[in-house]
Design a protein around this motif. Structure first.
Motif, PDB file in Angstrom:
ATOM      1  N   ASP A  30      -9.546 -37.623 -13.378  1.00 50.25           N
ATOM      2  CA  ASP A  30      -9.025 -36.561 -11.819  1.00 50.25           C
ATOM      3  C   ASP A  30      -9.096 -35.364 -12.287  1.00 50.25           C
ATOM      4  OD1 ASP A  30      -7.780 -39.488 -11.110  1.00 50.25           O
ATOM      5  OD2 ASP A  30      -6.732 -39.260 -12.466  1.00 50.25           O
ATOM      6  N   ASN A  31     -10.135 -34.655 -12.736  1.00 45.11           N
ATOM      7  CA  ASN A  31     -10.253 -33.569 -13.133  1.00 45.11           C
ATOM      8  C   ASN A  31     -11.937 -33.073 -13.291  1.00 45.11           C
ATOM      9  OD1 ASN A  31      -9.538 -30.851 -13.735  1.00 45.11           O
ATOM     10  ND2 ASN A  31      -9.734 -31.373 -15.968  1.00 45.11           N
ATOM     11  N   ARG A  32     -12.790 -33.532 -11.616  1.00 44.37           N
ATOM     12  CA  ARG A  32     -14.613 -33.829 -11.942  1.00 44.37           C
ATOM     13  C   ARG A  32     -14.383 -31.855 -11.922  1.00 44.37           C
ATOM     14  NH1 ARG A  32     -16.130 -32.481  -7.226  1.00 44.37           N
ATOM     15  NH2 ARG A  32     -14.529 -32.249  -5.269  1.00 44.37           N
ATOM     16  N   TYR A  33     -16.208 -31.880 -11.776  1.00 45.31           N
ATOM     17  CA  TYR A  33     -16.574 -30.533 -12.326  1.00 45.31           C
ATOM     18  C   TYR A  33     -16.322 -30.359 -10.312  1.00 45.31           C
ATOM     19  CZ  TYR A  33     -18.031 -29.866 -16.927  1.00 45.31           C
ATOM     20  OH  TYR A  33     -18.166 -29.661 -18.390  1.00 45.31           O
ATOM     21  N   VAL A  34     -16.428 -28.779 -10.447  1.00 44.81           N
ATOM     22  CA  VAL A  34     -16.313 -28.378  -9.421  1.00 44.81           C
ATOM     23  C   VAL A  34     -18.114 -27.588  -8.773  1.00 44.81           C
ATOM     24  CG1 VAL A  34     -15.875 -27.633  -6.927  1.00 44.81           C
ATOM     25  CG2 VAL A  34     -13.685 -28.531  -8.405  1.00 44.81           C
ATOM     26  N   GLY A  35     -17.384 -26.052  -9.475  1.00 44.36           N
ATOM     27  CA  GLY A  35     -18.973 -25.763  -9.821  1.00 44.36           C
ATOM     28  C   GLY A  35     -18.302 -25.147 -11.551  1.00 44.36           C
ATOM     29  N   PHE A  36     -20.110 -25.567 -11.782  1.00 45.88           N
ATOM     30  CA  PHE A  36     -19.454 -25.501 -13.751  1.00 45.88           C
ATOM     31  C   PHE A  36     -19.446 -24.207 -14.161  1.00 45.88           C
ATOM     32  CE2 PHE A  36     -22.413 -25.343 -17.080  1.00 45.88           C
ATOM     33  CZ  PHE A  36     -21.745 -26.358 -18.488  1.00 45.88           C
TER      34      PHE A  36
ATOM     35  N   PRO B 266     -17.364 -19.426 -10.612  1.00 50.18           N
ATOM     36  CA  PRO B 266     -17.915 -20.095 -12.241  1.00 50.18           C
ATOM     37  C   PRO B 266     -18.800 -19.631 -12.016  1.00 50.18           C
ATOM     38  CG  PRO B 266     -18.555 -21.782  -9.934  1.00 50.18           C
ATOM     39  CD  PRO B 266     -17.555 -20.372  -9.919  1.00 50.18           C
ATOM     40  N   MET B 267     -20.130 -18.450 -11.583  1.00 48.85           N
ATOM     41  CA  MET B 267     -21.048 -18.031 -11.779  1.00 48.85           C
ATOM     42  C   MET B 267     -20.857 -16.505 -12.883  1.00 48.85           C
ATOM     43  SD  MET B 267     -24.072 -17.719  -8.754  1.00 48.85           S
ATOM     44  CE  MET B 267     -24.994 -17.349  -9.663  1.00 48.85           C
ATOM     45  N   PHE B 268     -19.129 -15.163 -12.636  1.00 47.14           N
ATOM     46  CA  PHE B 268     -18.443 -14.884 -13.244  1.00 47.14           C
ATOM     47  C   PHE B 268     -18.108 -15.388 -14.396  1.00 47.14           C
ATOM     48  CE2 PHE B 268     -17.338 -13.285  -8.586  1.00 47.14           C
ATOM     49  CZ  PHE B 268     -17.936 -12.403  -8.444  1.00 47.14           C
ATOM     50  N   GLU B 269     -17.536 -16.863 -14.367  1.00 47.36           N
ATOM     51  CA  GLU B 269     -17.158 -17.313 -15.814  1.00 47.36           C
ATOM     52  C   GLU B 269     -18.652 -17.614 -17.217  1.00 47.36           C
ATOM     53  OE1 GLU B 269     -14.148 -17.691 -17.602  1.00 47.36           O
ATOM     54  OE2 GLU B 269     -13.900 -18.192 -15.682  1.00 47.36           O
ATOM     55  N   ASN B 270     -19.231 -17.767 -16.520  1.00 49.14           N
ATOM     56  CA  ASN B 270     -19.915 -17.907 -17.447  1.00 49.14           C
ATOM     57  C   ASN B 270     -21.338 -16.931 -17.871  1.00 49.14           C
ATOM     58  OD1 ASN B 270     -21.266 -20.540 -18.190  1.00 49.14           O
ATOM     59  ND2 ASN B 270     -21.659 -20.994 -15.635  1.00 49.14           N
ATOM     60  N   ALA B 271     -20.884 -15.624 -17.403  1.00 43.92           N
ATOM     61  CA  ALA B 271     -20.998 -14.184 -17.595  1.00 43.92           C
ATOM     62  C   ALA B 271     -20.462 -13.414 -18.388  1.00 43.92           C
ATOM     63  CB  ALA B 271     -21.305 -12.868 -16.805  1.00 43.92           C
ATOM     64  N   ILE B 272     -18.689 -14.207 -18.370  1.00 41.47           N
ATOM     65  CA  ILE B 272     -17.915 -13.419 -18.678  1.00 41.47           C
ATOM     66  C   ILE B 272     -18.247 -14.854 -20.602  1.00 41.47           C
ATOM     67  CG2 ILE B 272     -15.810 -13.593 -19.734  1.00 41.47           C
ATOM     68  CD1 ILE B 272     -14.787 -13.125 -16.660  1.00 41.47           C
TER      69      ILE B 272
ATOM     70  N   THR C 199     -24.365 -21.188 -12.143  1.00 38.91           N
ATOM     71  CA  THR C 199     -23.419 -22.435 -12.062  1.00 38.91           C
ATOM     72  C   THR C 199     -24.197 -23.585 -11.313  1.00 38.91           C
ATOM     73  OG1 THR C 199     -21.769 -23.017 -11.073  1.00 38.91           O
ATOM     74  CG2 THR C 199     -22.936 -21.855  -9.460  1.00 38.91           C
ATOM     75  N   VAL C 200     -23.891 -24.796 -11.805  1.00 40.51           N
ATOM     76  CA  VAL C 200     -24.068 -26.427 -10.491  1.00 40.51           C
ATOM     77  C   VAL C 200     -23.356 -26.335 -10.027  1.00 40.51           C
ATOM     78  CG1 VAL C 200     -24.786 -28.507 -11.368  1.00 40.51           C
ATOM     79  CG2 VAL C 200     -25.925 -26.659 -13.268  1.00 40.51           C
ATOM     80  N   VAL C 201     -23.305 -26.614  -8.741  1.00 45.11           N
ATOM     81  CA  VAL C 201     -22.417 -26.967  -8.273  1.00 45.11           C
ATOM     82  C   VAL C 201     -22.271 -28.466  -7.409  1.00 45.11           C
ATOM     83  CG1 VAL C 201     -21.482 -27.176  -5.328  1.00 45.11           C
ATOM     84  CG2 VAL C 201     -22.891 -25.402  -6.430  1.00 45.11           C
ATOM     85  N   ASN C 202     -20.926 -29.006  -7.799  1.00 46.60           N
ATOM     86  CA  ASN C 202     -20.903 -30.203  -7.969  1.00 46.60           C
ATOM     87  C   ASN C 202     -20.079 -30.889  -6.570  1.00 46.60           C
ATOM     88  OD1 ASN C 202     -21.002 -32.170 -10.969  1.00 46.60           O
ATOM     89  ND2 ASN C 202     -21.461 -30.005 -10.529  1.00 46.60           N
TER      90      ASN C 202
ATOM     91  N   TYR D 177     -16.449 -25.223 -14.503  1.00 44.89           N
ATOM     92  CA  TYR D 177     -14.878 -25.428 -14.144  1.00 44.89           C
ATOM     93  C   TYR D 177     -14.794 -26.808 -13.281  1.00 44.89           C
ATOM     94  CZ  TYR D 177     -13.995 -20.138 -13.546  1.00 44.89           C
ATOM     95  OH  TYR D 177     -13.793 -18.588 -13.563  1.00 44.89           O
ATOM     96  N   THR D 178     -13.428 -26.922 -14.156  1.00 40.66           N
ATOM     97  CA  THR D 178     -13.546 -28.064 -13.446  1.00 40.66           C
ATOM     98  C   THR D 178     -11.956 -28.169 -11.582  1.00 40.66           C
ATOM     99  OG1 THR D 178     -10.795 -28.438 -15.377  1.00 40.66           O
ATOM    100  CG2 THR D 178     -13.456 -29.159 -15.781  1.00 40.66           C
ATOM    101  N   LYS D 179     -12.179 -29.299 -12.406  1.00 40.94           N
ATOM    102  CA  LYS D 179     -10.865 -29.293 -10.389  1.00 40.94           C
ATOM    103  C   LYS D 179      -9.658 -28.191 -10.746  1.00 40.94           C
ATOM    104  CE  LYS D 179      -8.153 -32.024  -7.737  1.00 40.94           C
ATOM    105  NZ  LYS D 179      -7.767 -33.648  -6.679  1.00 40.94           N
TER     106      LYS D 179
END
Length: 517
Positions: free
Chosen positions: A240-246, A185-191, A453-456, A248-250
């Motif tokens: 049913d689709n909680r945040y995992v690493g913000f 998710p840290m890559f994702e926020n950079a993208i 990221t925020v780890v959930n 990102y949802t499940k």
């Protein structure tokens, strides 16, 4: 039919087999070795030779199990000291080479590339390359306090292939980025930062990227989750689709708790002719490449690109004499959406390209069978190419954290001339020497967030991780933020990229703390 006559030592893939196990009773479920043996038997049957194949096999190569990966000490059973020998004994094969691959999702493609080279150089004639995971059954048993009899001591000498090296530095491990669910998710926020999108805009874009993957998985007979989902379902957090690493949802995360196995049979053209394997079964590896990005995450050039994928894409296409526009079928490694996007961008595939990016459905939906997922990619790719003779396929693979990469280009069309690939070491140095930031492991002072990221957990935000840059030196650092709920919710509710604050090094050797302004 092509008029090209392949040379005798040209390596080809001639058999494939894969299967999924969804048995809930741990006493009835097969072990990974038994599931792998079943996949190998399917691959042997696919060649047309059946059990007669095993007398000819001189190389059995197995993908490393999760239980043999670093940090797997808590897994109390499921280790096989010489898995390729155990597999050979189960099949009635007596290979002179019993090989075992390294940890990483890149391993299946890496092993196919390596085995092709052995065949081309005359060191192997007939090889079985196989892998399996029964991680769903293993975790179910552990949850019940059970130990299963998954073990064998066959003796013999195991040949280890590749470099079994930890994927993170000590300071990275201390900050908990060794878990893929925390770093991707840290890559994702950079993208997202590169694209200058809001969080919601980008989540919906991710949903649109991954929804077609679910549609492919829904039609694949070996998929763990054969369920088609809409972009909105994937992108929208809920019960049913909680945040995992913000952010990102499940539904955006690879699922490792699956029971799946896959195998391919490789041999030289000469041996295939001697054994009578029909040419309709032959699939050629036209181009390939293997490379690593700068090893440690904190030293990367940035968090939205991959010089290694860019390089091996170029090398493999040059080897084949193809362009990216020639490809009919893709399977881009898809543990998380950021991996798909980085791979797509580095290979020069346009965002609006109509060609599907997967043949399996990907790790979140087809199933992320530990280190072995890409064996399913390759097996499925073989079936696609055989069904459309002359078509071209591309598979990518990814180990650790967009760290280790392999790529293969496949077709039923014969390879022209001698099969020879460039030694990966010849281009690895170019990647290693890319300019990249210095790392300050004990940072102090004013700084800005580079990505985060925020780890959930199941009950909401747990902690956050940032990569940042010091204002005065430009050095990169890694830190957590204060754990208070207000800070964590704020990290998820408004833009953090480029946000200023102050970082303070840990005095007790624990974690650095970045406090946003």
């Amino acid at each position: 039919m092509s008029n090209v006559q392949p040379e005798d030592r040209t390596p080809i893939l001639v058999g494939c087999g894969q299967l999924v196990q969804k048995e809930k009773d741990v006493e009835k479920a097969k072990s990974p070795m038994h599931l792998m043996a079943d996949a190998a038997q399917l691959a042997a049957a696919d060649t047309g030779l059946g059990d007669a194949l095993w007398k000819a096999v001189d190389n059995i190569t197995v993908v490393r199990f999760i239980t043999d990966s670093p940090d797997s000490g808590r897994l109390t059973f499921g280790r096989y000291p010489n898995a390729p020998k155990t597999l050979g004994n189960m099949l009635g094969a007596n290979a002179s080479k019993n090989c075992y691959g390294p940890t990483g999702g890149n391993t299946p493609q890496y092993l196919v590339n390596h085995t092709a080279e052995l065949i081309a150089e005359g060191e192997t004639d007939v090889a079985l390359v196989a892998g399996a995971e029964c991680f769903a059954t293993l975790m179910r048993a552990l949850g019940r306090g059970q130990t299963l009899p998954w073990h064998d001591e066959p003796g013999g000498t195991r040949i280890d292939i590749g470099n079994e090296r930890l994927g993170v530095s000590e300071v990275e491990k201390r900050h908990k980025v060794q878990y893929p669910v925390n770093i991707y998710p840290m890559f994702e926020n950079a993208i997202r930062g590169q694209k200058k999108l809001s969080v919601r805009e980008h989540q919906l874009e991710i949903g649109r990227l991954m929804a077609p993957f679910t549609e492919v998985a829904a039609k694949h007979p070996q998929a763990w989750f054969p369920v088609a989902r809409t972009a909105e379902e994937i992108a929208t957090p809920g019960d049913d689709n909680r945040y995992v690493g913000f952010p990102y949802t499940k539904y955006m995360n690879a699922i490792m708790q699956v029971d799946q196995a896959a195998a391919v049979v490789m041999m030289s053209v000469k041996k295939a002719r001697e054994l009578g394997v029909p040419e309709s079964k032959w699939v050629y590896l036209h181009g390939c490449g293997d490379a690593n990005d700068i090893w440690y995450l904190s030293e990367r050039v940035n968090f939205h690109s991959s010089p290694a994928i860019r390089t091996i894409g170029r090398k493999a296409l040059d080897m084949a004499g193809w362009s990216i526009g020639d490809i009919d079928f893709f399977d881009l490694y898809s543990c998380f959406p950021s991996a798909v996007q980085i791979g797509r961008n580095e290979l020069g595939i346009a965002e609006d390209d109509p060609r599907p990016l997967t043949v399996t459905g990907g790790l979140p939906y087809f199933g992320g069978a530990g280190n072995n997922y890409v064996m399913h990619s390759i097996a499925t790719m073989m079936e696609k190419l055989r069904a459309k003779p002359g078509s071209k396929g591309l598979c990518t693979s990814n180990g650790w954290y967009v760290t280790k990469h392999g790529l293969g280009l496949y077709s039923t069309e014969p390879v022209k001339g001698s099969w020879k690939r460039e030694n990966p070491a010849s281009y690895q140095a170019e990647i290693d020497n890319e300019p990249h930031p210095q790392v300050d492991e004990t940072p102090n002072g004013k700084a800005k967030i580079e990505t985060y990221t925020v780890v959930n957990g199941r009950d909401g935000p747990d902690f956050s991780i940032v990569f940042g840059r010091l204002d005065d030196t430009g050095a990169r650092f890694i830190a957590h933020t204060p754990k208070d709920p207000v800070t964590l919710m704020d990290m998820m509710e408004r833009e953090q990229l480029g946000r200023g604050g102050t970082v303070k090094a840990a005095s007790d050797g624990s974690v650095n703390i970045f406090t946003p302004e």
